[in-house]
Enzyme design. Sequence first.
Site, PDB file in Angstrom:
ATOM      1  N   HIS A 200       0.764  -1.211   0.038  1.00 27.40           N
ATOM      2  CA  HIS A 200      -0.136  -0.011  -0.062  1.00 27.40           C
ATOM      3  C   HIS A 200       0.941   1.247   0.117  1.00 27.40           C
ATOM      4  O   HIS A 200       0.401   2.361  -0.129  1.00 27.40           O
ATOM      5  CB  HIS A 200      -0.971   0.024   1.174  1.00 27.40           C
ATOM      6  CG  HIS A 200      -0.309   0.096   2.282  1.00 27.40           C
ATOM      7  ND1 HIS A 200       0.135  -0.977   3.304  1.00 27.40           N
ATOM      8  CD2 HIS A 200      -0.023   1.331   3.134  1.00 27.40           C
ATOM      9  CE1 HIS A 200       0.995  -0.230   4.272  1.00 27.40           C
ATOM     10  NE2 HIS A 200       0.636   1.145   4.275  1.00 27.40           N
TER      11      HIS A 200
HETATM   12  C1  UD1 Z   1      -2.013   5.734   5.397  1.00 28.30           C
HETATM   13  C2  UD1 Z   1      -0.561   6.279   6.129  1.00 28.30           C
HETATM   14  C3  UD1 Z   1       0.445   5.345   5.945  1.00 28.30           C
HETATM   15  C4  UD1 Z   1      -0.137   3.874   6.419  1.00 28.30           C
HETATM   16  C5  UD1 Z   1      -1.500   3.490   6.050  1.00 28.30           C
HETATM   17  C6  UD1 Z   1      -1.922   2.474   6.642  1.00 28.30           C
HETATM   18  C7  UD1 Z   1      -0.028   8.606   5.511  1.00 28.30           C
HETATM   19  C8  UD1 Z   1       0.640   9.582   4.756  1.00 28.30           C
HETATM   20  N1  UD1 Z   1      -0.031   7.421   5.161  1.00 28.30           N
HETATM   21  O1  UD1 Z   1      -1.649   5.399   4.072  1.00 28.30           O
HETATM   22  O2  UD1 Z   1       1.429   5.557   6.567  1.00 28.30           O
HETATM   23  O3  UD1 Z   1       0.873   2.864   6.430  1.00 28.30           O
HETATM   24  O4  UD1 Z   1      -2.402   4.571   6.044  1.00 28.30           O
HETATM   25  O5  UD1 Z   1      -2.677   1.665   5.953  1.00 28.30           O
HETATM   26  O6  UD1 Z   1      -0.721   8.972   6.621  1.00 28.30           O
HETATM   27  N2  UD1 Z   1      -8.570   5.288   0.684  1.00 28.30           N
HETATM   28  C9  UD1 Z   1     -10.074   4.473   0.572  1.00 28.30           C
HETATM   29  N3  UD1 Z   1     -10.685   4.083   1.712  1.00 28.30           N
HETATM   30  C10 UD1 Z   1     -10.174   4.470   3.157  1.00 28.30           C
HETATM   31  C11 UD1 Z   1      -9.103   5.263   3.299  1.00 28.30           C
HETATM   32  C12 UD1 Z   1      -8.134   5.416   2.011  1.00 28.30           C
HETATM   33  O7  UD1 Z   1     -10.305   4.027  -0.639  1.00 28.30           O
HETATM   34  O8  UD1 Z   1     -10.985   4.341   4.106  1.00 28.30           O
HETATM   35  C13 UD1 Z   1      -7.831   5.439  -0.697  1.00 28.30           C
HETATM   36  C14 UD1 Z   1      -8.312   6.761  -0.902  1.00 28.30           C
HETATM   37  O9  UD1 Z   1      -8.151   6.720  -2.511  1.00 28.30           O
HETATM   38  C15 UD1 Z   1      -7.056   7.631  -0.566  1.00 28.30           C
HETATM   39  C16 UD1 Z   1      -5.655   6.499  -0.485  1.00 28.30           C
HETATM   40  O10 UD1 Z   1      -6.587   5.387  -0.046  1.00 28.30           O
HETATM   41  O11 UD1 Z   1      -6.935   8.661  -1.413  1.00 28.30           O
HETATM   42  C17 UD1 Z   1      -5.024   6.908   0.575  1.00 28.30           C
HETATM   43  O12 UD1 Z   1      -5.376   6.935   1.612  1.00 28.30           O
HETATM   44  P1  UD1 Z   1      -4.482   7.807   2.796  1.00 28.30           P
HETATM   45  O13 UD1 Z   1      -5.023   7.823   4.186  1.00 28.30           O
HETATM   46  O14 UD1 Z   1      -4.041   9.016   2.338  1.00 28.30           O
HETATM   47  O15 UD1 Z   1      -3.059   6.796   2.589  1.00 28.30           O
HETATM   48  P2  UD1 Z   1      -2.840   5.305   3.039  1.00 28.30           P
HETATM   49  O16 UD1 Z   1      -2.332   4.887   1.698  1.00 28.30           O
HETATM   50  O17 UD1 Z   1      -4.130   4.738   3.451  1.00 28.30           O
HETATM   51  N1  UDP Z   2      -3.913  -5.268   8.888  1.00 33.85           N
HETATM   52  C1  UDP Z   2      -5.424  -5.869   8.901  1.00 33.85           C
HETATM   53  N2  UDP Z   2      -5.808  -6.349   7.805  1.00 33.85           N
HETATM   54  C2  UDP Z   2      -5.300  -6.393   6.625  1.00 33.85           C
HETATM   55  C3  UDP Z   2      -4.265  -5.503   6.447  1.00 33.85           C
HETATM   56  C4  UDP Z   2      -3.424  -5.423   7.630  1.00 33.85           C
HETATM   57  O1  UDP Z   2      -6.014  -6.304  10.144  1.00 33.85           O
HETATM   58  O2  UDP Z   2      -5.918  -6.779   5.627  1.00 33.85           O
HETATM   59  C5  UDP Z   2      -3.608  -4.886  10.310  1.00 33.85           C
HETATM   60  C6  UDP Z   2      -2.255  -5.553  10.520  1.00 33.85           C
HETATM   61  O3  UDP Z   2      -2.160  -5.738  11.920  1.00 33.85           O
HETATM   62  C7  UDP Z   2      -1.247  -4.525  10.200  1.00 33.85           C
HETATM   63  C8  UDP Z   2      -2.007  -3.220  10.461  1.00 33.85           C
HETATM   64  O4  UDP Z   2      -3.197  -3.558  10.253  1.00 33.85           O
HETATM   65  O5  UDP Z   2       0.117  -4.440  10.920  1.00 33.85           O
HETATM   66  C9  UDP Z   2      -1.493  -1.967  10.026  1.00 33.85           C
HETATM   67  O6  UDP Z   2      -1.433  -2.250   8.584  1.00 33.85           O
HETATM   68  P1  UDP Z   2      -0.961  -1.309   7.391  1.00 33.85           P
HETATM   69  O7  UDP Z   2       0.059  -2.364   6.544  1.00 33.85           O
HETATM   70  O8  UDP Z   2      -1.956  -0.833   6.869  1.00 33.85           O
HETATM   71  O9  UDP Z   2      -0.152  -0.203   7.935  1.00 33.85           O
HETATM   72  P2  UDP Z   2       1.456   0.246   8.301  1.00 33.85           P
HETATM   73  O10 UDP Z   2       1.778  -0.749   9.415  1.00 33.85           O
HETATM   74  O11 UDP Z   2       2.405  -0.187   7.112  1.00 33.85           O
HETATM   75  O12 UDP Z   2       1.604   1.752   8.711  1.00 33.85           O
END
Ligand code: UD1
Ligand code: UDP
Length: 352
Positions: A200
């Site tokens: 991601h």
């Molecule tokens: C965010 C965090 C990242 C973390 C990740 C965990 C930042 C900069 N990034 O990344 O550090 O590892 O969460 O999963 O804070 N979206 C959806 N549904 C949602 C949320 C997001 O569809 O509920 C999609 C949208 O298209 C959005 C994109 O995901 O634009 C990115 O979401 P965003 O929260 O900005 O960053 P993550 O990639 O989720």
């Molecule tokens: N996780 C989950 N379901 C999923 C993927 C991740 O419950 O399908 C949990 C898992 O415990 C992981 C946490 O969500 O450590 C955070 O995940 P993510 O990889 O999104 O964030 P990051 O640790 O990279 O910020």
Amino acid sequence: MRVLSVVGARPQFVKAVAVSQQLEGDHEELLVHTGQHYDAELSEVFFDELALPEPAYHLGVGSAPHAAQTAEMMTELERIVDAESPDVVLVYGDTNSTLAGALVAAKSSPLLAHVEAGLRSHDRSMPEETNRRLTDHCSDVLFAPGPHAKRTLEAEGISENVYVPGDVMYDTLLQIRERLGGGPTGEPAVPDEYVLATVHRAKNTDDRERLAGIVDALTRLATPVVFPAHPRTVDSLHEHGLWEQLTADVRVIDPVSYTEFIELVEGAHCVATDSGGVQKEAFYLDTPCVTLRDATEWTETVDAGWNELVGATPERIVDAVRAAENPPSKPDLYGNGNAAARIVTHLEHHVG
Ligand code: UD1
Ligand code: UDP
């Protein structure tokens, strides 16, 4: 003690579980959900399954470019911090929700405490690296998951009020497994032998070449791949024309609940991931980990031979997954699962 905890993204829900449980009873916790993650499978599922307290405030910020998202969170958080006058603002990890909470608390009267302080990937192209550096440098109390993170802070001139309680994600993992008696409620049906993949990171999803490299590798493994995909990854696979290249061996599924996910990690032959948290979960559950990044903030796992950094090059990914094997002994890197209790004790000491 009155604690205002800021969460908003999936990893923060997992981290907050352990600390919330320790605060319950003797202290008052106000949970603020920024709304950075809003899809049920990225947010609600964790509140339902992990028994997190109901958020006192839900900011509903949603997705937006970095500045807009962070600014909107800050505007709302400032109002709440002023109105609620907490003793402590507690932030977790390195997301935009972390940074928003940190910047607001740093300019208000409560103590700012950072859980997961001192981590560095030294890759400034990742937004998380900026978030964690800035948060550490404006925190009053810093909780490092291990001694290496403490030394990193010292090297950056931060040596006061730094503690090493261990990793709260290990606490959560142990607690939830115990609560469930070691088994999940309804994990997805999976093949006997499989590789678990998660992707991601913006660096991997937004760059077509990198995402194509990962897809190429996953389709060449000759082992079934279970791939709970973040919505941004599904969007990028379609956008970059890579969705069609996924073969039947790569089973893309919706994100799963925490217990289902932990079960998937435990049962996997190997984990291929660009997540921060998943690298550690693989380590805790003795599953070999191949990290689809050029750098990690969890450097100890790599140094100990329990994690291999392979970037997004198909050959390197395939070779590493095929050869994945953990060393015979496991070092103790991030504490023993009582980080949350130690964090609360330190906070009590600071609040007085
Ligand atoms: C965010 C965090 C990242 C973390 C990740 C965990 C930042 C900069 N990034 O990344 O550090 O590892 O969460 O999963 O804070 N979206 C959806 N549904 C949602 C949320 C997001 O569809 O509920 C999609 C949208 O298209 C959005 C994109 O995901 O634009 C990115 O979401 P965003 O929260 O900005 O960053 P993550 O990639 O989720
Ligand atoms: N996780 C989950 N379901 C999923 C993927 C991740 O419950 O399908 C949990 C898992 O415990 C992981 C946490 O969500 O450590 C955070 O995940 P993510 O990889 O999104 O964030 P990051 O640790 O990279 O910020």
